[in-house]
Design an enzyme around this catalytic site. Structure first.
Site, PDB file in Angstrom:
ATOM      1  N   ASN A  34     -37.287 -93.971 -36.746  1.00 56.15           N
ATOM      2  CA  ASN A  34     -38.738 -94.110 -36.649  1.00 56.15           C
ATOM      3  C   ASN A  34     -39.153 -93.810 -35.215  1.00 56.15           C
ATOM      4  O   ASN A  34     -38.962 -94.638 -34.318  1.00 56.15           O
ATOM      5  CB  ASN A  34     -39.145 -95.527 -37.057  1.00 56.15           C
ATOM      6  N   LYS A  36     -42.049 -93.617 -34.102  1.00 57.36           N
ATOM      7  CA  LYS A  36     -43.268 -94.365 -33.800  1.00 57.36           C
ATOM      8  C   LYS A  36     -44.288 -93.460 -33.095  1.00 57.36           C
ATOM      9  O   LYS A  36     -44.392 -92.278 -33.420  1.00 57.36           O
ATOM     10  CB  LYS A  36     -42.931 -95.632 -33.008  1.00 57.36           C
ATOM     11  N   HIS A 130     -44.385-101.179 -42.425  1.00 56.55           N
ATOM     12  CA  HIS A 130     -43.706-101.564 -41.192  1.00 56.55           C
ATOM     13  C   HIS A 130     -44.419-102.765 -40.576  1.00 56.55           C
ATOM     14  O   HIS A 130     -45.641-102.904 -40.669  1.00 56.55           O
ATOM     15  CB  HIS A 130     -43.684-100.395 -40.205  1.00 56.55           C
ATOM     16  N   GLU A 132     -45.278-103.503 -37.689  1.00 59.84           N
ATOM     17  CA  GLU A 132     -46.339-103.203 -36.732  1.00 59.84           C
ATOM     18  C   GLU A 132     -47.653-102.919 -37.443  1.00 59.84           C
ATOM     19  O   GLU A 132     -48.732-103.236 -36.927  1.00 59.84           O
ATOM     20  CB  GLU A 132     -45.921-102.033 -35.835  1.00 59.84           C
ATOM     21  N   GLY A 212     -37.664-104.301 -31.256  1.00 59.07           N
ATOM     22  CA  GLY A 212     -38.038-103.890 -29.913  1.00 59.07           C
ATOM     23  C   GLY A 212     -37.884-104.966 -28.861  1.00 59.07           C
ATOM     24  O   GLY A 212     -38.349-104.804 -27.738  1.00 59.07           O
TER      25      GLY A 212
END
Length: 299
Positions: A34, A36, A130, A132, A212
């Site tokens: 990913n 991002k 996801h 996020e 992260g």
């Protein structure tokens, strides 16, 4: 805050705490990258060149998810051994559709990208739900379930993300949270004409507190949650789907910890964030498929 960060590394395993192997999956190891909201034309070109030059094992499926603007560049330059995913697909979440297709009759959704558009461009995969997007953009379980159904109706394979916050884990709610997230998906697809969801819907377990942050759930914690997911699928969908469904782990996976995690029977791959932006490290993570197959007796 410091106390919470310290506790995250040793957070108690989800209920039950003992390591379980219910019935390991039978699908191919799958690794997703990913990217991002990262990249430029130049950096994508360099990353693609590094991936294409990598010595990739032949027993792993690899999917990379560039930002929307770079999907065409990635698809036109990546070797065929790499598949491409979008990082999201829109659905008109207020629709009540008994067919579970959720096709809109309007395009009045400024800034969104639809599953129909991804289908038109032959983008084969999409990441849905996801953390996020759940936490920053307020996507709830119902919306995620509808997105999965809409994407599957338009032929996209889906990586659907599930996972708990640190507070939920410490409150011993990990499995309650994940099972509710899975139920929202099962309610929408449930092997209607969106059949074979076991092979075409990959579940990515991503504990939110590990994404992260540099914190990684212990291999035993990961295996226990993955085994619980597989058991839930067997009881609530079917034994066949349980075995066919591939369950990835995501949460600060890198080239240093992937081999240890890959040894566990219900870890069918990884969804990788930051490390996927480094071609050599990402290839090494992909090649942990060899470790997995040896550990489970399939090589």
């Amino acid at each position: 805050a410091r106390a919470l960060r310290a506790r995250a590394q040793v957070a108690p395993a989800a209920r039950p705490a003992t390591l379980r192997v219910v019935a390991q999956g039978n699908g191919r190891f799958i690794v997703g990258g990913n990217w991002k909201c990262n990249g430029t034309k130049a950096s994508v070109e360099a990353l693609v060149a590094g991936l294409n030059a990598g010595d990739l094992a032949d027993n792993v499926d690899v999917v990379v998810a560039p930002p929307f603007l770079y999907i065409d560049q990635a698809m036109s330059t990546l070797d065929a051994k790499f598949k491409v995913a979008a990082q999201n697909a829109w659905v008109e979440y207020t629709l009540d559709d008994p067919t579970h297709h959720y096709d809109s009759d309007t395009g009045a959704f400024t800034g969104e990208v639809s599953a129909e558009m991804l289908e038109d461009l032959d983008v084969p995969w999409v990441i849905i739900g996801h953390s996020e997007r759940r936490t920053l953009l307020g996507e709830d379980n119902t919306t995620v379930g509808k997105k999965v159904a809409h994407a599957r109706f338009h032929g996209l394979s889906v990586i659907v993300c599930v996972g708990e916050t640190l507070e939920e884990r410490e409150a011993d709610k990990t499995l309650d949270v994940i099972f509710a997230q899975l139920q929202a998906v099962a309610d929408e697809i449930d092997d209607r004409e969106h059949s074979s969801w076991g092979s075409q819907v990959v579940i990515a377990y991503e504990p939110i507190w590990a994404i992260g942050t540099g914190k990684v759930a212990t291999p035993e914690q990961v295996q226990d949650v993955h085994a619980a997911i597989r058991e839930w699928l067997a009881k609530n969908v079917s034994e066949e789907v349980s075995k066919a469904t591939r369950i990835q782990y995501g949460g600060s996976v890198n080239d240093q910890n992937c081999a240890e995690l890959a040894q566990y029977s219900d870890v069918d791959g990884f969804l990788v964030g930051g490390a996927s932006l480094d071609a050599s490290k990402f290839i090494e993570i992909c090649n942990s498929s060899v470790v997995h197959y040896k550990a489970v007796g399939r090589l």
